[in-house]
Write a protein that holds these residues in place. Structure first.
Motif, mmCIF file in Angstrom:
data_model
loop_
_atom_site.group_PDB
_atom_site.id
_atom_site.type_symbol
_atom_site.label_atom_id
_atom_site.label_comp_id
_atom_site.label_asym_id
_atom_site.label_seq_id
_atom_site.Cartn_x
_atom_site.Cartn_y
_atom_site.Cartn_z
ATOM 1 N N ILE A 192 6.229 -0.185 14.149
ATOM 2 C CA ILE A 192 5.401 -1.470 13.480
ATOM 3 C C ILE A 192 6.886 -1.956 12.541
ATOM 4 N N PHE A 252 3.586 -5.044 3.601
ATOM 5 C CA PHE A 252 3.230 -5.485 5.202
ATOM 6 C C PHE A 252 2.729 -7.305 4.830
ATOM 7 N N ARG A 274 1.656 -5.861 12.695
ATOM 8 C CA ARG A 274 0.015 -5.114 13.526
ATOM 9 C C ARG A 274 -0.457 -6.355 14.968
ATOM 10 N N ARG A 284 0.641 -1.084 0.217
ATOM 11 C CA ARG A 284 0.125 0.471 0.521
ATOM 12 C C ARG A 284 0.766 1.023 -0.370
ATOM 13 N N GLU A 314 -6.305 -0.325 15.094
ATOM 14 C CA GLU A 314 -6.920 -1.424 14.935
ATOM 15 C C GLU A 314 -5.877 -2.886 14.068
ATOM 16 N N ILE A 315 -6.237 -3.691 14.477
ATOM 17 C CA ILE A 315 -5.083 -5.041 13.560
ATOM 18 C C ILE A 315 -5.728 -6.018 13.029
ATOM 19 N N ILE A 316 -7.981 -5.867 13.049
ATOM 20 C CA ILE A 316 -8.525 -7.081 11.871
ATOM 21 C C ILE A 316 -9.176 -5.746 11.691
ATOM 22 N N GLY A 317 -9.845 -5.801 9.981
ATOM 23 C CA GLY A 317 -10.350 -5.381 9.430
ATOM 24 C C GLY A 317 -11.349 -6.802 8.798
ATOM 25 N N ILE A 361 -6.571 -9.352 8.644
ATOM 26 C CA ILE A 361 -5.320 -9.176 10.004
ATOM 27 C C ILE A 361 -3.470 -8.997 9.474
ATOM 28 N N GLY A 362 -3.317 -7.580 9.599
ATOM 29 C CA GLY A 362 -1.490 -6.930 9.087
ATOM 30 C C GLY A 362 -1.337 -7.977 10.205
ATOM 31 N N ARG A 404 2.339 3.108 12.772
ATOM 32 C CA ARG A 404 1.371 2.093 12.741
ATOM 33 C C ARG A 404 1.278 1.058 11.203
ATOM 34 N N HIS A 405 2.011 2.394 9.551
ATOM 35 C CA HIS A 405 1.227 1.691 8.791
ATOM 36 C C HIS A 405 3.303 1.638 7.912
ATOM 37 N N MET A 423 -0.286 -9.773 4.995
ATOM 38 C CA MET A 423 -1.614 -9.812 5.516
ATOM 39 C C MET A 423 -2.160 -10.720 5.531
HETATM 40 P P1 ATP Z 1 -6.102 2.024 8.460
HETATM 41 O O1 ATP Z 1 -7.285 2.426 8.799
HETATM 42 O O2 ATP Z 1 -5.406 1.185 10.169
HETATM 43 O O3 ATP Z 1 -4.761 2.309 7.958
HETATM 44 P P2 ATP Z 1 -7.349 -0.005 7.315
HETATM 45 O O4 ATP Z 1 -8.542 0.544 7.544
HETATM 46 O O5 ATP Z 1 -6.536 0.208 6.181
HETATM 47 O O6 ATP Z 1 -6.018 -0.178 8.314
HETATM 48 P P3 ATP Z 1 -8.138 -2.799 5.859
HETATM 49 O O7 ATP Z 1 -7.776 -2.451 4.885
HETATM 50 O O8 ATP Z 1 -8.994 -3.151 6.301
HETATM 51 O O9 ATP Z 1 -7.133 -1.694 6.905
HETATM 52 O O10 ATP Z 1 -6.737 -3.931 6.454
HETATM 53 C C1 ATP Z 1 -6.898 -5.163 6.944
HETATM 54 C C2 ATP Z 1 -5.649 -4.889 8.531
HETATM 55 O O11 ATP Z 1 -4.162 -5.091 7.294
HETATM 56 C C3 ATP Z 1 -5.420 -4.238 9.188
HETATM 57 O O12 ATP Z 1 -6.148 -4.502 10.259
HETATM 58 C C4 ATP Z 1 -4.103 -3.482 9.634
HETATM 59 O O13 ATP Z 1 -3.939 -5.170 10.605
HETATM 60 C C5 ATP Z 1 -3.473 -3.974 9.253
HETATM 61 N N1 ATP Z 1 -2.850 -2.600 7.955
HETATM 62 C C6 ATP Z 1 -3.494 -2.504 6.966
HETATM 63 N N2 ATP Z 1 -3.343 -0.883 6.130
HETATM 64 C C7 ATP Z 1 -1.581 -1.440 6.896
HETATM 65 C C8 ATP Z 1 -0.278 -0.952 6.806
HETATM 66 N N3 ATP Z 1 0.415 0.603 5.935
HETATM 67 N N4 ATP Z 1 0.635 -1.317 7.576
HETATM 68 C C9 ATP Z 1 0.585 -2.591 8.528
HETATM 69 N N5 ATP Z 1 0.235 -2.538 8.375
HETATM 70 C C10 ATP Z 1 -1.649 -2.943 7.955
#
Ligand code: ATP
Length: 448
Positions: A433, A230, A422, A217, A371-374, A418-419, A225-226, A232
């Motif tokens: 991170i 990463f 994270r 991304r 956030e760890i899971i979406g 899940i990342g 946290r980014h 997933m």
């Molecule tokens: P955030 O709002 O924290 O940027 P997101 O809503 O974009 O996250 P999702 O698209 O739901 O995240 O991705 C699922 C999971 O992937 C997240 O819950 C998180 O654990 C992980 N994740 C998302 N973006 C990143 C990143 N840039 N680096 C590390 N882990 C990530």
């Protein structure tokens, strides 16, 4: 010297025996007749002790003195095969030490850049390939490994099949501003930012499926946290309700924490992680609360002394300070469900009777880990999905395969992502991170 070696972490099984260990010299001290070596082999660190009179007795005056002298002159990160008798040592945290009886130098090391003194983060990141050898970084990688192992174990035990989503993709899954574009024989292609859409195809073919791989991304925000690359883990499952999906996610996260407690306790000790807290997250139920209830709570408490966040309007997405406050308020991992459709992805299924909200959940980790899971239920109805894509002005021709899944025996299904980094950061209790992945890629960091 025998080349059959034992790992430092296993010396507890060899107390009183003479063993050979392949190791690196992390540090050295001592004076006069005695030398102390901090030995590291990737599994743990422990101390080796060399006593000059023992060497003279064993090898004679000349050879014994030469060997002892070699030990005294060892420089940091020299690799050695060291032989010795394992002793219990109650004074050390590790509990054992090695009474050194012989040593062979395998590879010399001159002017190792990372010394035991403090170094700045930039310097350490420039030397990430060497920084990985330090005690804390080694513990981080051991925790990462335990989480990966527990992931495979959990999904195997719950009837999932590993189904690998592609990394190169011809279309943009969600928000194309975050995609890395590359040239694919004259046409644009994108590095995957989530395997989810493909995983849905897998769920319709194989039932319960998961994938695990790198995603990319182009995150322009510089937060702790980014990462831009990463790892997933996505899971997708047919014939489930939203509640069942949350149950599965909760069981999975608990299995990951338990897996680290079981397999990497030593690493948690090195990091001085509060394991009572981790035990609590395993034994207590996670909190489940809706987005709208969280907005009420945040608005109600915004004047509190510990409310380190800005006023939030209903409909807005949370920032990190909101997420931190909410998860701290409950003290356990917290699922926030049913967000506004407007701030979530096109494929999320609306809450029955409330098209403004979607059946989704973000899992927020306590202690400020965010956030760890979406995850969400996916819209399974063809017409409803097409209407949503039209409303957003999406190009449906890019999603033909995805729409097909709604044409041929569509079923209620959901999943989550899940990342892993994270999760590593949270379980390890480490704030940034970048230490959760061997070679982090971030906005201003792509080397080494
Ligand atoms: P955030 O709002 O924290 O940027 P997101 O809503 O974009 O996250 P999702 O698209 O739901 O995240 O991705 C699922 C999971 O992937 C997240 O819950 C998180 O654990 C992980 N994740 C998302 N973006 C990143 C990143 N840039 N680096 C590390 N882990 C990530």
């Amino acid at each position: 010297m025998s080349k059959k070696t034992v790992s430092i972490i296993d010396v507890k099984n060899h107390v009183g025996e003479e063993v050979t260990i392949g190791a690196w010299v992390a540090n050295k001290s001592g004076k006069g007749k005695i030398a102390f070596l901090q030995l590291r082999d990737g599994s743990a660190f422990f101390q080796g002790v060399a006593f000059k009179p023992n060497f003279i007795e064993k090898f004679g005056e000349e050879e014994g003195l030469a060997k002892f002298d070699t030990i005294k002159k060892l420089s940091q990160e020299t690799s050695v095969l060291v032989k010795g008798i394992v002793k219990e040592d109650e004074r050390s945290k590790f509990g054992y030490e090695l009474d050194i009886t012989d040593i062979d130098i395998i590879g010399a090391s001159t002017d190792y850049p990372i010394t035991p003194k403090e170094h700045g983060t930039d310097f350490l990141m420039d030397n990430r390939h060497l920084w990985l050898r330090s005690r804390k970084q080694m513990a981080m990688m051991q925790i990462r490994n335990a989480i990966i192992y527990a992931t495979y174990d959990f999904f195997d035990q719950n009837g999932f099949i590993k189904f690998d989503s592609p990394i190169l993709s011809g279309n943009a899954a969600e928000d194309s501003t975050e995609l890395f574009e590359t040239d694919y024989f004259g046409n644009p292609a994108f590095l995957s930012q989530s395997g989810q859409l493909y995983l849905e195809a897998g769920a319709m073919a194989l039932g319960r499926v998961f994938d695990f791989g790198p995603v990319f991304r182009a995150e322009k925000s510089k937060t702790r946290r980014h990462l831009t690359e990463f790892w997933m883990m996505d899971a997708e499952y047919p014939f489930v309700s939203h509640e069942e999906s949350l149950d599965l996610q909760e069981a999975y996260v608990k299995a990951l924490i338990q897996g680290v407690l079981d397999r990497a306790l030593h690493a948690l000790e090195v990091l001085e992680r509060d394991t009572d807290l981790l035990q609590k997250y395993v034994s207590e139920p996670f909190k489940r609360i809706s987005y709208d209830e969280v907005i009420d709570l945040l608005q109600e408490h915004e004047k509190d002394a510990d409310a380190d966040y800005e006023h939030i309007e209903r409909g807005d997405d949370f920032g990190s300070p909101h997420e931190t406050w909410v998860s701290n308020y409950f003290g356990v991992p917290t699922f926030v469900t049913n967000y506004p459709a407007a701030i979530k992805a096109f494929y999320m299924k609306p809450v029955p009777g409330n098209p403004e909200r979607v059946l989704c959940a973000d899992l927020l980790a306590p202690e400020g880990y965010g956030e760890i899971i979406g995850g969400s239920m996916r819209e399974e109805d063809y017409d409803a999905l097409v209407a949503k894509m039209d409303e957003l002005g999406m190009d449906k021709s890019e999603y033909e395969f995805y729409l097909d899944l709604r044409k041929y025996g569509s079923v209620p299904h959901g999943g989550f992502g899940i990342g892993i980094e994270r999760m590593v950061t949270f379980v390890a209790g480490t704030k940034h991170i970048r230490e959760a992945i061997p070679f982090p890629r971030m906005l201003h960091r792509i080397k080494p």
